[in-house]
Design a protein around this motif. Sequence first.
Motif, mmCIF file in Angstrom:
data_model
loop_
_atom_site.group_PDB
_atom_site.id
_atom_site.type_symbol
_atom_site.label_atom_id
_atom_site.label_comp_id
_atom_site.label_asym_id
_atom_site.label_seq_id
_atom_site.Cartn_x
_atom_site.Cartn_y
_atom_site.Cartn_z
ATOM 1 N N ALA A 134 3.981 33.814 71.674
ATOM 2 C CA ALA A 134 4.582 32.830 70.770
ATOM 3 C C ALA A 134 3.700 32.510 69.571
ATOM 4 O O ALA A 134 3.971 31.556 68.849
ATOM 5 N N GLY A 135 2.670 33.299 69.314
ATOM 6 C CA GLY A 135 1.754 33.016 68.215
ATOM 7 C C GLY A 135 2.401 33.023 66.845
ATOM 8 O O GLY A 135 1.892 32.403 65.913
ATOM 9 N N HIS A 136 3.518 33.697 66.701
ATOM 10 C CA HIS A 136 4.215 33.779 65.421
ATOM 11 C C HIS A 136 5.170 32.613 65.190
ATOM 12 O O HIS A 136 5.761 32.504 64.121
ATOM 13 N N LEU A 137 5.303 31.748 66.187
ATOM 14 C CA LEU A 137 6.279 30.661 66.115
ATOM 15 C C LEU A 137 5.599 29.313 65.935
ATOM 16 O O LEU A 137 4.497 29.098 66.455
ATOM 17 N N PRO A 138 6.256 28.388 65.234
ATOM 18 C CA PRO A 138 5.660 27.060 65.082
ATOM 19 C C PRO A 138 5.701 26.306 66.414
ATOM 20 O O PRO A 138 6.662 26.431 67.171
ATOM 21 N N PRO A 139 4.658 25.536 66.694
ATOM 22 C CA PRO A 139 4.681 24.726 67.910
ATOM 23 C C PRO A 139 5.686 23.583 67.759
ATOM 24 O O PRO A 139 6.156 23.319 66.640
ATOM 25 N N GLY B 161 7.869 29.542 54.760
ATOM 26 C CA GLY B 161 8.768 29.443 55.908
ATOM 27 C C GLY B 161 9.326 30.770 56.372
ATOM 28 O O GLY B 161 9.977 30.839 57.415
ATOM 29 N N SER B 162 9.099 31.839 55.627
ATOM 30 C CA SER B 162 9.573 33.161 56.036
ATOM 31 C C SER B 162 8.787 33.627 57.265
ATOM 32 O O SER B 162 7.669 33.167 57.509
ATOM 33 N N LEU B 163 9.359 34.546 58.005
ATOM 34 C CA LEU B 163 8.756 35.022 59.243
ATOM 35 C C LEU B 163 8.961 36.525 59.366
ATOM 36 O O LEU B 163 10.082 37.013 59.195
ATOM 37 N N LEU B 164 7.893 37.242 59.660
ATOM 38 C CA LEU B 164 7.960 38.675 59.954
ATOM 39 C C LEU B 164 7.522 38.848 61.399
ATOM 40 O O LEU B 164 6.426 38.415 61.765
ATOM 41 N N VAL B 165 8.374 39.450 62.221
ATOM 42 C CA VAL B 165 8.049 39.652 63.633
ATOM 43 C C VAL B 165 7.937 41.146 63.899
ATOM 44 O O VAL B 165 8.896 41.892 63.683
ATOM 45 N N LYS C 83 3.815 37.392 61.483
ATOM 46 C CA LYS C 83 3.217 36.399 60.597
ATOM 47 C C LYS C 83 4.260 35.419 60.070
ATOM 48 O O LYS C 83 5.341 35.815 59.661
ATOM 49 N N ARG C 84 3.871 34.123 60.094
ATOM 50 C CA ARG C 84 4.639 33.082 59.412
ATOM 51 C C ARG C 84 4.006 32.906 58.036
ATOM 52 O O ARG C 84 2.793 32.808 57.913
ATOM 53 N N PHE C 85 4.837 32.836 57.011
ATOM 54 C CA PHE C 85 4.358 32.687 55.652
ATOM 55 C C PHE C 85 4.502 31.234 55.197
ATOM 56 O O PHE C 85 5.340 30.495 55.735
ATOM 57 N N PRO C 86 3.705 30.820 54.223
ATOM 58 C CA PRO C 86 3.735 29.420 53.764
ATOM 59 C C PRO C 86 5.107 28.939 53.303
ATOM 60 O O PRO C 86 5.405 27.757 53.390
ATOM 61 N N SER D 48 2.131 39.115 44.797
ATOM 62 C CA SER D 48 2.495 38.185 45.846
ATOM 63 C C SER D 48 1.463 37.064 45.968
ATOM 64 O O SER D 48 0.272 37.286 45.841
ATOM 65 N N ASN D 49 1.930 35.852 46.229
ATOM 66 C CA ASN D 49 1.049 34.711 46.469
ATOM 67 C C ASN D 49 0.649 34.606 47.929
ATOM 68 O O ASN D 49 -0.096 33.708 48.301
ATOM 69 N N PHE D 50 1.149 35.488 48.769
ATOM 70 C CA PHE D 50 0.914 35.411 50.202
ATOM 71 C C PHE D 50 0.032 36.548 50.679
ATOM 72 O O PHE D 50 0.080 37.653 50.144
ATOM 73 N N ALA D 51 -0.749 36.274 51.726
ATOM 74 C CA ALA D 51 -1.512 37.342 52.371
ATOM 75 C C ALA D 51 -0.508 38.245 53.083
ATOM 76 O O ALA D 51 0.398 37.769 53.756
ATOM 77 N N VAL D 52 -0.653 39.532 52.928
ATOM 78 C CA VAL D 52 0.262 40.501 53.499
ATOM 79 C C VAL D 52 -0.047 40.686 54.987
ATOM 80 O O VAL D 52 -1.206 40.721 55.393
ATOM 81 N N ALA D 53 0.992 40.809 55.803
ATOM 82 C CA ALA D 53 0.820 41.044 57.237
ATOM 83 C C ALA D 53 0.416 42.494 57.469
ATOM 84 O O ALA D 53 0.870 43.395 56.762
ATOM 85 N N SER D 54 -0.431 42.707 58.464
ATOM 86 C CA SER D 54 -0.797 44.075 58.828
ATOM 87 C C SER D 54 0.382 44.754 59.514
ATOM 88 O O SER D 54 1.380 44.107 59.844
#
Length: 175
Positions: free
Chosen positions: A156-161, A24-28, A19-22, A8-14
């Motif tokens: 709302a930390g997981h959401l774009p402003p 545009g994907s989102l894991l809540v 986490k929002r991924f570069p 994976s090119n992305f840092a994995v969420a704990s």
Amino acid sequence: MNAPIENSNFAVASRTESKRFPDGSLLVRAGTLPWTPWAMEGTRFKLLSINRSVGIYTVLLQIDPNTQTPDHHHFGEAHAFVLEGDFAYEYGTIYKGDYIVEAGGINHEPTIGENGCLLYVAFFGGISGVGEDGKPAGDIVDCEWMYRAALANGAAGHLPPPPMQERNATISAAK
């Protein structure tokens, strides 16, 4: 438990991190989000996602037992899946496991059952109260209303402003 894909090119969420991924994907991790009071008395929500470009937001919506919701107006469709409890209105009773699409442009006043209700809802365009003339009145509960309420509750930390806030933050970081 499955291990993350190694290439994976992305840092994995704990396990507890939304986490929002570069790309545009989102894991809540919805279980870690606090409940935020919603626009109607006896209700609270967890804002899962927002798409400002088309005015859609998705939530977990929890409603207290025996709540009579106020008359409200849907500007667009609301798609709801009942996870727990039930509610009733002009269409009959909607039970756990049922899915309903409420049309845009309607007013209604659902009554929540004796066990309360937990819904997954996708709102298209938001809702508002209804005036004595039967027309929309009061605040419009849309993507931005939901974002501001969740942000004020630390949820709302997981959401774009909003776009201007995001642009201003990028400009400030570049200085």
